[in-house]
Enzyme design. Structure first.
Site, PDB file in Angstrom:
ATOM      1  N   GLU A  16      47.516  40.755  42.362  1.00  0.00           N
ATOM      2  CA  GLU A  16      47.765  39.795  43.447  1.00  0.00           C
ATOM      3  C   GLU A  16      46.506  39.554  44.267  1.00  0.00           C
ATOM      4  O   GLU A  16      45.798  40.494  44.617  1.00  0.00           O
ATOM      5  CB  GLU A  16      48.891  40.344  44.336  1.00  0.00           C
ATOM      6  CG  GLU A  16      49.282  39.438  45.493  1.00  0.00           C
ATOM      7  CD  GLU A  16      50.590  39.894  46.127  1.00  0.00           C
ATOM      8  OE1 GLU A  16      51.502  40.336  45.395  1.00  0.00           O
ATOM      9  OE2 GLU A  16      50.700  39.816  47.363  1.00  0.00           O
TER      10      GLU A  16
ATOM     11  N   GLU B 157      60.332  40.790  47.314  1.00  0.00           N
ATOM     12  CA  GLU B 157      59.358  41.666  47.965  1.00  0.00           C
ATOM     13  C   GLU B 157      60.038  42.345  49.145  1.00  0.00           C
ATOM     14  O   GLU B 157      60.410  41.686  50.116  1.00  0.00           O
ATOM     15  CB  GLU B 157      58.128  40.875  48.444  1.00  0.00           C
ATOM     16  CG  GLU B 157      57.177  41.769  49.225  1.00  0.00           C
ATOM     17  CD  GLU B 157      55.765  41.241  49.364  1.00  0.00           C
ATOM     18  OE1 GLU B 157      55.572  40.019  49.312  1.00  0.00           O
ATOM     19  OE2 GLU B 157      54.850  42.077  49.523  1.00  0.00           O
TER      20      GLU B 157
ATOM     21  N   GLU C 298      50.215  33.453  49.100  1.00  0.00           N
ATOM     22  CA  GLU C 298      50.779  33.749  50.426  1.00  0.00           C
ATOM     23  C   GLU C 298      49.969  33.094  51.533  1.00  0.00           C
ATOM     24  O   GLU C 298      50.449  32.982  52.651  1.00  0.00           O
ATOM     25  CB  GLU C 298      50.887  35.263  50.636  1.00  0.00           C
ATOM     26  CG  GLU C 298      49.563  35.973  50.732  1.00  0.00           C
ATOM     27  CD  GLU C 298      49.718  37.486  50.839  1.00  0.00           C
ATOM     28  OE1 GLU C 298      50.029  38.117  49.825  1.00  0.00           O
ATOM     29  OE2 GLU C 298      49.552  38.024  51.944  1.00  0.00           O
TER      30      GLU C 298
ATOM     31  N   HIS D 105      56.531  35.546  48.589  1.00  0.00           N
ATOM     32  CA  HIS D 105      55.958  36.581  49.455  1.00  0.00           C
ATOM     33  C   HIS D 105      56.893  36.784  50.641  1.00  0.00           C
ATOM     34  O   HIS D 105      57.546  35.838  51.084  1.00  0.00           O
ATOM     35  CB  HIS D 105      54.589  36.091  49.948  1.00  0.00           C
ATOM     36  CG  HIS D 105      53.937  36.950  50.983  1.00  0.00           C
ATOM     37  ND1 HIS D 105      53.984  36.672  52.337  1.00  0.00           N
ATOM     38  CD2 HIS D 105      53.211  38.087  50.865  1.00  0.00           C
ATOM     39  CE1 HIS D 105      53.299  37.599  52.999  1.00  0.00           C
ATOM     40  NE2 HIS D 105      52.821  38.472  52.122  1.00  0.00           N
TER      41      HIS D 105
ATOM     42  N   ASP E 185      55.555  31.821  50.953  1.00  0.00           N
ATOM     43  CA  ASP E 185      56.326  32.595  51.929  1.00  0.00           C
ATOM     44  C   ASP E 185      57.215  31.610  52.693  1.00  0.00           C
ATOM     45  O   ASP E 185      56.703  30.637  53.256  1.00  0.00           O
ATOM     46  CB  ASP E 185      55.357  33.309  52.883  1.00  0.00           C
ATOM     47  CG  ASP E 185      56.070  34.271  53.820  1.00  0.00           C
ATOM     48  OD1 ASP E 185      57.121  33.893  54.382  1.00  0.00           O
ATOM     49  OD2 ASP E 185      55.575  35.396  53.992  1.00  0.00           O
TER      50      ASP E 185
ATOM     51  N   ASP F 144      47.705  44.672  44.705  1.00  0.00           N
ATOM     52  CA  ASP F 144      47.392  43.576  45.625  1.00  0.00           C
ATOM     53  C   ASP F 144      46.042  43.839  46.289  1.00  0.00           C
ATOM     54  O   ASP F 144      45.888  44.825  47.005  1.00  0.00           O
ATOM     55  CB  ASP F 144      48.505  43.488  46.691  1.00  0.00           C
ATOM     56  CG  ASP F 144      48.331  42.297  47.621  1.00  0.00           C
ATOM     57  OD1 ASP F 144      47.328  41.570  47.498  1.00  0.00           O
ATOM     58  OD2 ASP F 144      49.230  42.096  48.470  1.00  0.00           O
TER      59      ASP F 144
ATOM     60  N   LYS G 273      48.350  48.556  47.449  1.00  0.00           N
ATOM     61  CA  LYS G 273      47.134  47.887  47.902  1.00  0.00           C
ATOM     62  C   LYS G 273      45.930  48.465  47.166  1.00  0.00           C
ATOM     63  O   LYS G 273      45.875  49.680  46.932  1.00  0.00           O
ATOM     64  CB  LYS G 273      46.966  48.074  49.416  1.00  0.00           C
ATOM     65  CG  LYS G 273      48.064  47.426  50.219  1.00  0.00           C
ATOM     66  CD  LYS G 273      48.009  45.916  50.110  1.00  0.00           C
ATOM     67  CE  LYS G 273      49.228  45.264  50.735  1.00  0.00           C
ATOM     68  NZ  LYS G 273      49.157  43.796  50.661  1.00  0.00           N
TER      69      LYS G 273
HETATM   70 MG   LIG Z   1      49.940  40.127  49.249  1.00  0.00          MG
END
Ligand SMILES: [Mg+2]
Length: 379
Positions: free
Chosen positions: A223, A332, A249, A299, A272, A197, A168
């Site tokens: 991302e 993922e 996502e 995702h 997703d 991300d 992240k």
């Molecule tokens: Mg993400």
């Protein structure tokens, strides 16, 4: 075969050590709406919905359930269109589609179990029986040790055999972001790939400026640099950077992805299965992506059921582009503590040396442990 009932189970577990992304302290509990579909032939299928579990349960119970009961699960796409058209006037995107996704996945699970084949055999077959998994983690936990904790967690994934990690970013201080990414990149070394991300926390110019710095750090993808509504902004960021841009996502259905893909607003789309419309709809999104030369790397964020659905879908995704030594779409594999992901299946999906085997069992390829379900069930 006919559906006799659609039952929603809300499961929840407490997060002992709260963690955050660029979006705020979202994760003090993990919860999911699991969908159980029963049939008159004794076959039961399971699905999962992304997003607030009680809302998904309410949507299913008040809008969808009565329209699914009595239907043949093999009419999965007929049912999908019927439910979508039922809510179309006020639910084109978002949680109505998440709720629909859970039903769709459960119907695919029923079909697989009815014919004793894994879902990937029903959607074109497996392009691969082993998936390269990437570890999603490296959230922000201790605000005083943001660089150190990221390096420690990344090294733990490397130790477990992961060959790719996603971290992240988006700390309100691009210099700190770069320092943190560079430290993780160096700690992982050449053998482990790294993606970042931002959970859509930047403006277009911020994303481009940071992206140019990140291009020096050998990253897999950037991302959700910017807000998901801003498709034109994604075009700008994608064109400005050599680094691959990913997102999706927070997008739903083939119509939601259509313009993103046709404009090549992203290099990689990430539907997703538990949100974008289930396995039925994700296949259509993947076909759109393939036709436009956009990668599809789903995702995943949920329990063992959502993970299993993603694994089945991924197995049936072709390499983009095909090659002698292709770079297949990765799984993922989110790694924050979550008993719903780790213990809900009797034989959980696990990674060994960064590889996840695609289960061969019928349907989703997992058996839900009803005792574990009961332990975490809150509604
Ligand atoms: Mg993400």
């Amino acid at each position: 075969m006919k559906v006799t009932d659609v039952i929603c189970h809300v499961v929840q577990s407490k997060v002992e050590k709260p963690f955050t992304s660029a979006r705020g302290w979202l994760y003090t509990t993990r919860a999911s709406c699991l969908v159980e579909i029963r049939t008159d032939e004794g076959v039961t299928g399971w699905g999962e919905c992304y997003g607030p579990a009680m809302v998904n349960k309410t949507i299913i119970e008040t809008q969808y359930r009565s329209r699914v009961i009595g239907r043949d699960p093999f009419d999965v796409e007929v049912i999908w269109e019927d439910l979508y058209n039922r809510i179309k006037d006020y639910g084109l995107t978002g949680m109505t589609i998440c709720a629909l996704s859970g039903i769709d996945i459960a119907l695919w699970d029923v079909m697989g179990r009815a014919v004793n084949k894994p879902i990937h055999k029903l959607i074109g077959g497996a392009h691969r029986k082993e998936l390269v998994a990437y570890a999603t983690g490296l959230y922000f936990i201790d605000m005083n040790r943001l660089v150190e904790e990221a390096v420690e967690e990344a090294l733990a994934y490397k130790e477990q055999g992961f060959r790719a990690v996603k971290m992240k970013i988006g700390l309100g201080d691009p210099k700190l972001d770069i320092r943190r990414i560079a430290a993780v990149r160096e700690a992982l070394g050449d053998g482990v790939q790294l993606a970042v991300d931002a959970n859509h926390c930047f403006t277009v110019p911020q994303a481009i400026k940071l992206g140019r710095e990140m291009e020096k750090l050998d990253l897999l993808w950037f991302e959700e640099p910017i807000s998901p509504e801003d498709h034109e902004g994604y075009v700008e960021v994608s064109r400005a950077l050599d680094l691959a841009v990913a997102g999706g996502e927070n997008d739903f259905t083939r119509w939601g992805f259509r313009d993103v893909i046709a404009k090549k607003a992203m290099d990689i789309v990430q539907p997703d299965a538990c949100a974008a419309g289930g396995i039925s709809e994700c296949r259509k999104i993947a076909a759109l992506a393939s036709a436009h030369g956009v990668e599809c790397v789903p995702h995943a964020w949920g329990s063992a059921i959502g993970l299993a659905a993603t694994v089945q879908f991924l197995a049936a995704l072709p390499d983009t582009p095909p090659a002698f030594r292709p770079m297949p779409p990765m799984l993922e594999f989110e790694q924050t503590p979550n008993p719903l992901r780790d213990h809900l299946a009797k034989e959980p999906i696990v990674q060994v040396n960064g590889i996840v085997r695609v289960p061969d069992g019928p349907g989703l390829g997992i058996e839900v442990d009803l005792a574990v379900l009961e332990k975490y069930r809150v509604a």
